[in-house]
Design a protein around this motif. Structure first.
Motif, PDB file in Angstrom:
ATOM      1  N   VAL A  86       0.709  -1.278   0.066  1.00 26.89           N
ATOM      2  CA  VAL A  86       0.057   0.130   0.002  1.00 26.89           C
ATOM      3  C   VAL A  86       1.020   1.299   0.283  1.00 26.89           C
ATOM      4  CG1 VAL A  86      -1.754   1.248   1.343  1.00 26.89           C
ATOM      5  CG2 VAL A  86      -2.017  -1.278   1.251  1.00 26.89           C
ATOM      6  N   VAL A  87       0.540   2.291  -0.859  1.00 25.57           N
ATOM      7  CA  VAL A  87       0.948   3.551  -0.679  1.00 25.57           C
ATOM      8  C   VAL A  87      -0.164   4.398  -0.345  1.00 25.57           C
ATOM      9  CG1 VAL A  87       2.213   5.530  -1.949  1.00 25.57           C
ATOM     10  CG2 VAL A  87       3.019   3.101  -2.142  1.00 25.57           C
ATOM     11  N   GLY A  98       1.635  15.470   0.263  1.00 27.25           N
ATOM     12  CA  GLY A  98       2.789  14.738  -0.221  1.00 27.25           C
ATOM     13  C   GLY A  98       3.434  13.924   0.754  1.00 27.25           C
ATOM     14  N   GLN A  99       3.043  13.920   1.983  1.00 32.01           N
ATOM     15  CA  GLN A  99       3.421  12.971   2.920  1.00 32.01           C
ATOM     16  C   GLN A  99       2.947  11.403   2.617  1.00 32.01           C
ATOM     17  OE1 GLN A  99       2.476  13.933   6.941  1.00 32.01           O
ATOM     18  NE2 GLN A  99       3.693  15.968   6.759  1.00 32.01           N
ATOM     19  N   LEU A 100       3.888  10.516   2.655  1.00 32.57           N
ATOM     20  CA  LEU A 100       3.465   9.103   2.214  1.00 32.57           C
ATOM     21  C   LEU A 100       3.701   8.037   3.376  1.00 32.57           C
ATOM     22  CD1 LEU A 100       5.604   8.850  -1.134  1.00 32.57           C
ATOM     23  CD2 LEU A 100       3.220   9.459  -0.930  1.00 32.57           C
ATOM     24  N   LEU A 101       2.755   7.350   3.414  1.00 29.27           N
ATOM     25  CA  LEU A 101       3.039   5.949   4.219  1.00 29.27           C
ATOM     26  C   LEU A 101       3.230   4.732   3.213  1.00 29.27           C
ATOM     27  CD1 LEU A 101       0.407   6.337   6.995  1.00 29.27           C
ATOM     28  CD2 LEU A 101       2.875   6.221   7.384  1.00 29.27           C
ATOM     29  N   ILE A 102       4.043   4.221   3.326  1.00 33.15           N
ATOM     30  CA  ILE A 102       4.375   3.157   2.270  1.00 33.15           C
ATOM     31  C   ILE A 102       4.275   1.771   3.094  1.00 33.15           C
ATOM     32  CG2 ILE A 102       5.687   2.080   0.564  1.00 33.15           C
ATOM     33  CD1 ILE A 102       6.693   5.467   1.670  1.00 33.15           C
ATOM     34  N   LEU A 103       3.395   0.762   2.906  1.00 31.34           N
ATOM     35  CA  LEU A 103       3.506  -0.581   3.363  1.00 31.34           C
ATOM     36  C   LEU A 103       3.828  -1.446   2.318  1.00 31.34           C
ATOM     37  CD1 LEU A 103       2.599  -2.398   5.847  1.00 31.34           C
ATOM     38  CD2 LEU A 103       0.301  -2.460   4.788  1.00 31.34           C
ATOM     39  N   VAL A 104       4.965  -2.356   2.759  1.00 33.34           N
ATOM     40  CA  VAL A 104       5.565  -3.351   1.834  1.00 33.34           C
ATOM     41  C   VAL A 104       5.957  -4.681   2.747  1.00 33.34           C
ATOM     42  CG1 VAL A 104       7.367  -4.088  -0.112  1.00 33.34           C
ATOM     43  CG2 VAL A 104       6.443  -1.523   0.228  1.00 33.34           C
ATOM     44  N   TRP A 109       6.808   2.337   6.190  1.00 33.84           N
ATOM     45  CA  TRP A 109       7.574   3.711   6.101  1.00 33.84           C
ATOM     46  C   TRP A 109       6.776   4.809   6.038  1.00 33.84           C
ATOM     47  CZ3 TRP A 109       8.874  -1.271   4.139  1.00 33.84           C
ATOM     48  CH2 TRP A 109      10.225  -1.571   4.650  1.00 33.84           C
ATOM     49  N   PHE A 110       7.432   5.836   6.674  1.00 33.49           N
ATOM     50  CA  PHE A 110       7.052   7.221   6.387  1.00 33.49           C
ATOM     51  C   PHE A 110       8.114   8.189   5.360  1.00 33.49           C
ATOM     52  CE2 PHE A 110       7.099  11.915   7.734  1.00 33.49           C
ATOM     53  CZ  PHE A 110       6.044  12.134   7.470  1.00 33.49           C
ATOM     54  N   TYR A 111       7.463   8.796   4.774  1.00 35.98           N
ATOM     55  CA  TYR A 111       8.291   9.594   3.951  1.00 35.98           C
ATOM     56  C   TYR A 111       7.606  11.025   3.658  1.00 35.98           C
ATOM     57  CZ  TYR A 111      11.012  11.309   0.026  1.00 35.98           C
ATOM     58  OH  TYR A 111      11.950  12.289  -0.808  1.00 35.98           O
ATOM     59  N   LYS A 112       8.303  12.126   3.456  1.00 34.21           N
ATOM     60  CA  LYS A 112       7.906  13.505   3.054  1.00 34.21           C
ATOM     61  C   LYS A 112       8.767  14.095   2.090  1.00 34.21           C
ATOM     62  CE  LYS A 112       9.022  15.737   7.463  1.00 34.21           C
ATOM     63  NZ  LYS A 112       8.649  16.803   8.761  1.00 34.21           N
ATOM     64  N   PRO A 113       8.436  15.232   1.634  1.00 39.97           N
ATOM     65  CA  PRO A 113       9.626  15.694   0.445  1.00 39.97           C
ATOM     66  C   PRO A 113      10.593  16.148   1.241  1.00 39.97           C
ATOM     67  CG  PRO A 113       7.084  16.341   0.159  1.00 39.97           C
ATOM     68  CD  PRO A 113       7.249  15.573   1.515  1.00 39.97           C
ATOM     69  N   ASP A 114      10.926  16.584   2.323  1.00 35.37           N
ATOM     70  CA  ASP A 114      12.240  16.866   2.908  1.00 35.37           C
ATOM     71  C   ASP A 114      12.877  16.093   3.413  1.00 35.37           C
ATOM     72  OD1 ASP A 114      10.537  16.725   5.010  1.00 35.37           O
ATOM     73  OD2 ASP A 114      11.035  18.442   6.032  1.00 35.37           O
ATOM     74  N   LEU A 115      12.681  14.648   3.412  1.00 38.34           N
ATOM     75  CA  LEU A 115      13.537  13.548   4.175  1.00 38.34           C
ATOM     76  C   LEU A 115      14.263  13.234   3.025  1.00 38.34           C
ATOM     77  CD1 LEU A 115      10.968  11.723   6.053  1.00 38.34           C
ATOM     78  CD2 LEU A 115      12.678  13.256   6.959  1.00 38.34           C
ATOM     79  N   SER A 116      15.523  12.651   3.223  1.00 36.43           N
ATOM     80  CA  SER A 116      16.282  12.127   2.388  1.00 36.43           C
ATOM     81  C   SER A 116      16.088  10.654   2.072  1.00 36.43           C
ATOM     82  CB  SER A 116      17.921  12.200   2.876  1.00 36.43           C
ATOM     83  OG  SER A 116      18.055  11.320   3.944  1.00 36.43           O
ATOM     84  N   ILE A 136      -5.981   2.795   7.660  1.00 39.39           N
ATOM     85  CA  ILE A 136      -6.013   3.221   6.271  1.00 39.39           C
ATOM     86  C   ILE A 136      -5.784   2.259   5.074  1.00 39.39           C
ATOM     87  CG2 ILE A 136      -6.331   5.782   7.025  1.00 39.39           C
ATOM     88  CD1 ILE A 136      -3.435   5.987   5.695  1.00 39.39           C
ATOM     89  N   ALA A 137      -4.969   1.586   5.779  1.00 38.67           N
ATOM     90  CA  ALA A 137      -4.269   0.543   4.536  1.00 38.67           C
ATOM     91  C   ALA A 137      -5.393  -0.797   4.452  1.00 38.67           C
ATOM     92  CB  ALA A 137      -2.730   0.021   4.950  1.00 38.67           C
ATOM     93  N   SER A 138      -4.761  -1.659   3.066  1.00 33.78           N
ATOM     94  CA  SER A 138      -5.511  -3.003   3.056  1.00 33.78           C
ATOM     95  C   SER A 138      -5.641  -3.817   4.270  1.00 33.78           C
ATOM     96  CB  SER A 138      -5.030  -3.484   1.670  1.00 33.78           C
ATOM     97  OG  SER A 138      -5.087  -2.829   0.662  1.00 33.78           O
ATOM     98  N   THR A 139      -6.894  -4.030   4.858  1.00 33.93           N
ATOM     99  CA  THR A 139      -6.658  -4.999   5.770  1.00 33.93           C
ATOM    100  C   THR A 139      -6.436  -6.345   5.400  1.00 33.93           C
ATOM    101  OG1 THR A 139      -8.856  -3.835   6.717  1.00 33.93           O
ATOM    102  CG2 THR A 139      -8.441  -6.146   7.480  1.00 33.93           C
ATOM    103  N   ASN A 140      -5.439  -7.078   6.199  1.00 30.85           N
ATOM    104  CA  ASN A 140      -4.894  -8.259   5.853  1.00 30.85           C
ATOM    105  C   ASN A 140      -4.959  -9.232   7.260  1.00 30.85           C
ATOM    106  OD1 ASN A 140      -3.754 -10.468   4.520  1.00 30.85           O
ATOM    107  ND2 ASN A 140      -1.590  -9.622   4.985  1.00 30.85           N
ATOM    108  N   TYR A 141      -6.420  -9.145   7.669  1.00 35.36           N
ATOM    109  CA  TYR A 141      -6.678 -10.057   8.898  1.00 35.36           C
ATOM    110  C   TYR A 141      -6.245 -11.485   8.526  1.00 35.36           C
ATOM    111  CZ  TYR A 141      -8.687  -6.027  11.108  1.00 35.36           C
ATOM    112  OH  TYR A 141      -9.172  -5.091  11.851  1.00 35.36           O
ATOM    113  N   ALA A 142      -6.445 -12.122   7.323  1.00 35.09           N
ATOM    114  CA  ALA A 142      -6.153 -13.510   7.367  1.00 35.09           C
ATOM    115  C   ALA A 142      -5.049 -13.933   7.240  1.00 35.09           C
ATOM    116  CB  ALA A 142      -6.989 -13.852   5.952  1.00 35.09           C
TER     117      ALA A 142
END
Length: 262
Positions: A86-87, A98-104, A109-116, A136-142
């Motif tokens: 999920v992004v 522009g702030q992002l939450l990335i689930l892989v 992870w959290f990311y925003k434009p001023d982070l390296s 807010i992400a996809s539920t993956n209870y299974a």
């Protein structure tokens, strides 16, 4: 055939019993295959997950509205999901745009434009109000939870299944969950979230499914609303409104953390 005999070989007793035997065999032939195809608890959870985002490719908008001690805050987020990845990109308010939450692969992870580079965060961390990052992400209870118990119950005049779930890892959004699932169709309609020991109720949530998605195999039901209530010390609530769900392929590069490094 098994249920046929030559007329000359039948006696009166056989003539009376044979139709009953044939009827019973036909009944078993019709019922047994259906029984063998009944969904398992794991399969029921998977169906519930699909109605809450866990599909091969889907986007939606979630508007989060939090009421905390009389103060209101909101956030609007674009979510792109492919399976378990999920992004989530914040669209409003402007200061968080522009702030992002990335689930892989279960890690976030959290990311925003001023982070390296992206920063590891937990799905359990607060997003806004009572909503955690993982809400807010996809539920993956299974996959993320073990089923401790499973029973048939009536809930508010609806035939339901009641699951008791325990997180398999600390990456999961909640430690323990009581989860009420309607029997037809399989949809999660209420959840209670507990501490790891299961002795304290932290918050509860109710879910609605008024969204419909056009799919190749017909129309799909998709979550439209989730209302989270504080069960500890306040009357705070947080509402997540899900809108504009669209099935579409999500390219792999969307989830590539290396592309976010400066």
């Amino acid at each position: 055939m098994f249920c046929s005999m030559k007329n000359g070989s039948q006696n009166p007793g056989v003539k009376r019993v044979l139709p009953l035997v044939c009827s019973l065999l036909l009944f078993l032939a019709a019922v047994c295959p259906a029984a063998s195809l009944a969904a398992t608890p794991y399969e029921i959870l998977k169906e519930c997950d699909e109605a809450r985002g866990n599909l091969s490719g889907i986007t939606w908008i979630v508007s989060v509205e939090a009421l905390e001690r009389g103060h209101k805050n909101s956030r609007r987020i674009l979510v792109k999901s492919s399976g378990f990845n999920v992004v989530a990109e914040t669209l409003k308010p402007p200061r968080r745009k522009g702030q992002l939450l990335i689930l892989v692969k279960g890690n976030m992870w959290f990311y925003k434009p001023d982070l390296s580079k992206p920063v590891p965060v937990s799905q359990r961390q607060k997003l806004l109000g009572l909503a955690a990052n993982g809400d807010i992400a996809s539920t993956n209870y299974a996959e993320d939870y073990s089923i401790l118990s499973f029973e048939e119950v009536d809930f508010e005049s609806r035939a339901c299944y009641l699951f008791l779930l325990e997180a398999k890892t600390k990456n999961a959004t909640y430690s323990r969950i009581k989860y009420w699932v309607s029997r037809r169709p399989h949809l999660g309609i209420k959840a209670e979230f507990y501490t790891a020991r299961g002795d304290k109720l932290l918050k509860s949530a109710r879910m609605e499914y008024d969204n419909r998605i056009a799919a190749g195999d017909g129309e799909r039901v998709f979550i439209s609303r989730m209302v989270i209530h504080d069960e500890l010390m306040s009357e705070d609530t947080t509402t997540l409104n899900f809108s504009d769900p669209v099935l579409q392929p999500i390219p792999d590069h969307v989830f590539n953390l290396n592309l976010l490094r400066k």
